[in-house]
Write an enzyme that holds these catalytic residues in place. Structure first.
Site, mmCIF file in Angstrom:
data_model
loop_
_atom_site.group_PDB
_atom_site.id
_atom_site.type_symbol
_atom_site.label_atom_id
_atom_site.label_comp_id
_atom_site.label_asym_id
_atom_site.label_seq_id
_atom_site.Cartn_x
_atom_site.Cartn_y
_atom_site.Cartn_z
ATOM 1 C CG HIS A 124 47.531 127.384 89.451
ATOM 2 N ND1 HIS A 124 47.625 128.742 89.591
ATOM 3 C CD2 HIS A 124 46.559 127.178 88.533
ATOM 4 C CE1 HIS A 124 46.757 129.323 88.787
ATOM 5 N NE2 HIS A 124 46.098 128.395 88.132
ATOM 6 C CG HIS B 270 47.520 123.376 75.622
ATOM 7 N ND1 HIS B 270 46.516 124.243 75.252
ATOM 8 C CD2 HIS B 270 47.819 123.682 76.905
ATOM 9 C CE1 HIS B 270 46.237 125.058 76.260
ATOM 10 N NE2 HIS B 270 47.003 124.734 77.274
ATOM 11 C CG ASP C 298 46.908 124.232 86.301
ATOM 12 O OD1 ASP C 298 45.850 124.204 85.656
ATOM 13 O OD2 ASP C 298 47.741 125.150 86.213
ATOM 14 C CG HIS D 60 43.424 123.600 89.301
ATOM 15 N ND1 HIS D 60 43.353 124.927 89.633
ATOM 16 C CD2 HIS D 60 43.573 123.574 87.958
ATOM 17 C CE1 HIS D 60 43.468 125.664 88.550
ATOM 18 N NE2 HIS D 60 43.605 124.854 87.495
ATOM 19 C CG ASN E 21 40.063 126.781 81.280
ATOM 20 O OD1 ASN E 21 39.759 125.644 81.628
ATOM 21 N ND2 ASN E 21 41.302 127.122 80.958
ATOM 22 C CG HIS F 81 44.926 132.186 87.142
ATOM 23 N ND1 HIS F 81 45.284 131.090 86.404
ATOM 24 C CD2 HIS F 81 45.930 133.086 87.007
ATOM 25 C CE1 HIS F 81 46.469 131.317 85.827
ATOM 26 N NE2 HIS F 81 46.873 132.525 86.167
ATOM 27 C CG LEU G 290 38.695 116.464 82.833
ATOM 28 C CD1 LEU G 290 37.380 115.900 83.358
ATOM 29 C CD2 LEU G 290 39.667 115.330 82.526
ATOM 30 N NE ARG G 291 42.739 121.846 77.665
ATOM 31 C CZ ARG G 291 43.175 122.877 78.359
ATOM 32 N NH1 ARG G 291 42.346 123.682 79.001
ATOM 33 N NH2 ARG G 291 44.467 123.144 78.432
ATOM 34 C CB ALA H 40 50.097 128.832 79.513
HETATM 35 C C1 NCD Z 1 45.582 126.225 81.892
HETATM 36 C C2 NCD Z 1 44.893 125.727 80.625
HETATM 37 O O1 NCD Z 1 45.596 125.354 79.677
HETATM 38 O O2 NCD Z 1 43.664 125.672 80.588
HETATM 39 N N1 NCD Z 1 46.952 126.502 81.600
HETATM 40 C C3 NCD Z 1 47.974 126.565 82.482
HETATM 41 O O3 NCD Z 1 49.087 126.892 82.069
HETATM 42 N N2 NCD Z 1 47.810 126.254 83.741
HETATM 43 C C4 NCD Z 1 44.859 127.404 82.424
HETATM 44 C C5 NCD Z 1 45.276 127.790 83.820
HETATM 45 O O4 NCD Z 1 44.966 127.101 84.791
HETATM 46 O O5 NCD Z 1 45.946 128.817 83.973
HETATM 47 ZN ZN ZN Z 2 44.354 125.549 85.703
#
Ligand code: NCD
Ligand code: ZN
Length: 346
Positions: A176, A253, A249, A15, A43, A138, A18-19, A265
């Site tokens: 997660h 950011h 995960d 999980h 995402n 999720h 990578l953006r 998050a």
């Molecule tokens: C993830 C994200 O930033 O893409 N953020 C997170 O807090 N885990 C999205 C996700 O997996 O909920």
């Molecule tokens: Zn995630």
């Protein structure tokens, strides 16, 4: 087991965020240095919803892997109300798309395109059950009436239990997990239901959010929970049960997006992921079970071959930088300016 050296089959990350673009290019090496493969979350903005988009994203990732490293991105599709059963068949046939991710609409970063109720996509889930393509969940309700710390437990009662009954053959990864309730749910289910566990949920409880002040870099979804839940996760991860496996995960950011009026998050752990998991397994006195959790249980569940290369970890402390590059900004990694007890030796 006490040891200062761990020689394990090279692990995978089941999980990972990578953006895209420059940000992706600046973080992919952290993962490729440690993991042979990773399940790459879809995402993006806009989300990865078709096989064609997933394959194009895969090519961009492969092009960004630093020279001399081998890394295989395992692609996923983002489930929306527009996803068709035909796309599921195409995903399976591609051999490169390995799962479909369900985000409850509004639950987390870039989840606006998510599905508000799983029942609305039952025809797609039927196609997934038939094609044997895993669903990644999720597992948090977004109902504002539910306390943020109870969102996972409520999701189990409202959605996971009916899902398990309606689609007994569907393989599901409860992503997660953060609570003793989720551990218990997975343990009481069949082998079709597994869970990933992050390293931050193994090492931190919710006190880490308020350690002398608000700690935005410890804010993630699902949010950190009480110590009793961390203990349950640690027992599940380190106990040898093949239904639990590694999924960081890791979610980079830009620092300014975390330090905002409404901060994002996500915790970035890719820079030290396997080393931090070694710390957690060491705390539990279960270093001998790290290899199963990190290198065997995931590929076995996804029906992929286990890796053959190896990774050697040694008990040797190092200092995490205060920031790592992220596109034209920086990201504050977990343990920034602090010390990690394990290092990669080879
Ligand atoms: C993830 C994200 O930033 O893409 N953020 C997170 O807090 N885990 C999205 C996700 O997996 O909920
Ligand atoms: Zn995630």
């Amino acid at each position: 087991m006490h040891t200062d050296r761990l020689d394990i089959v090279r692990p995978d990350d089941w999980h990972l965020h990578l953006r895209d673009g420059e940000a992706m290019a600046s973080v992919v090496g952290h993962t490729a240095r440690r993991f042979a493969r990773a399940i790459v979350m879809p995402n993006l903005k806009p989300p990865v919803t078709t096989v064609a988009q997933a394959l194009a994203y895969r090519d961009r990732i492969l092009a960004a892997v630093p020279a001399g490293m081998t890394f295989e991105p395992l692609m996923t599709l983002y489930l929306t109300r527009q996803t068709t059963p035909q796309e599921i068949v195409a995903a399976k046939a591609s051999g490169l798309v390995h799962a479909v991710k369900f985000y409850p609409q509004g639950a987390t970063t870039n989840s606006a395109a998510g599905v508000s109720d799983l029942a609305t996509v039952y025809p797609v889930l039927e196609a997934m059950e038939q094609a044997d393509l895993p669903l990644l969940v999720h597992g948090e309700v977004t109902d504002p009436a539910v306390d943020v710390f109870d969102r996972e437990k409520t999701f189990i009662d409202r959605h996971m239990v009916p899902l398990r009954e309606r689609f007994p053959g569907l393989r599901v990864v409860f992503e997660h997990i953060t609570t003793a309730d989720a551990v218990q749910f997975v343990q009481s289910a069949t082998a079709n239901i597994a869970a990933t566990i992050t390293v931050h949920h193994l090492l931190l409880n919710r006190n880490a959010l308020f350690d002398g002040g608000v700690r935005p870099h410890h804010y993630c979804a699902p949010v950190l929970k009480r110590e009793q839940h961390r203990q349950a996760l640690l027992r599940a991860a380190t106990g040898g049960d093949p239904r639990f496996f590694l999924g960081t995960d890791s979610a980079p950011h830009p620092r300014e997006a975390k330090l905002a009026d409404c901060g994002c998050a996500g915790i970035f752990t890719a820079h030290a992921a396997i080393e931090l998991y070694a710390e957690a397994f060491d705390e539990a006195g279960k270093l001998e079970n790290l290899e199963g959790f990190a290198s065997f249980h995931g590929p076995d569940f996804y029906r992929l071959p286990r890796n053959t290369e190896r990774l050697v970890l040694e008990r040797k402390a190092w200092t995490v930088p205060d920031t790592v590059p992220l596109g034209d900004s920086v990201c504050v990694p977990m343990r920034a300016s602090g010390s990690v007890a394990w290092s990669i030796a080879s």
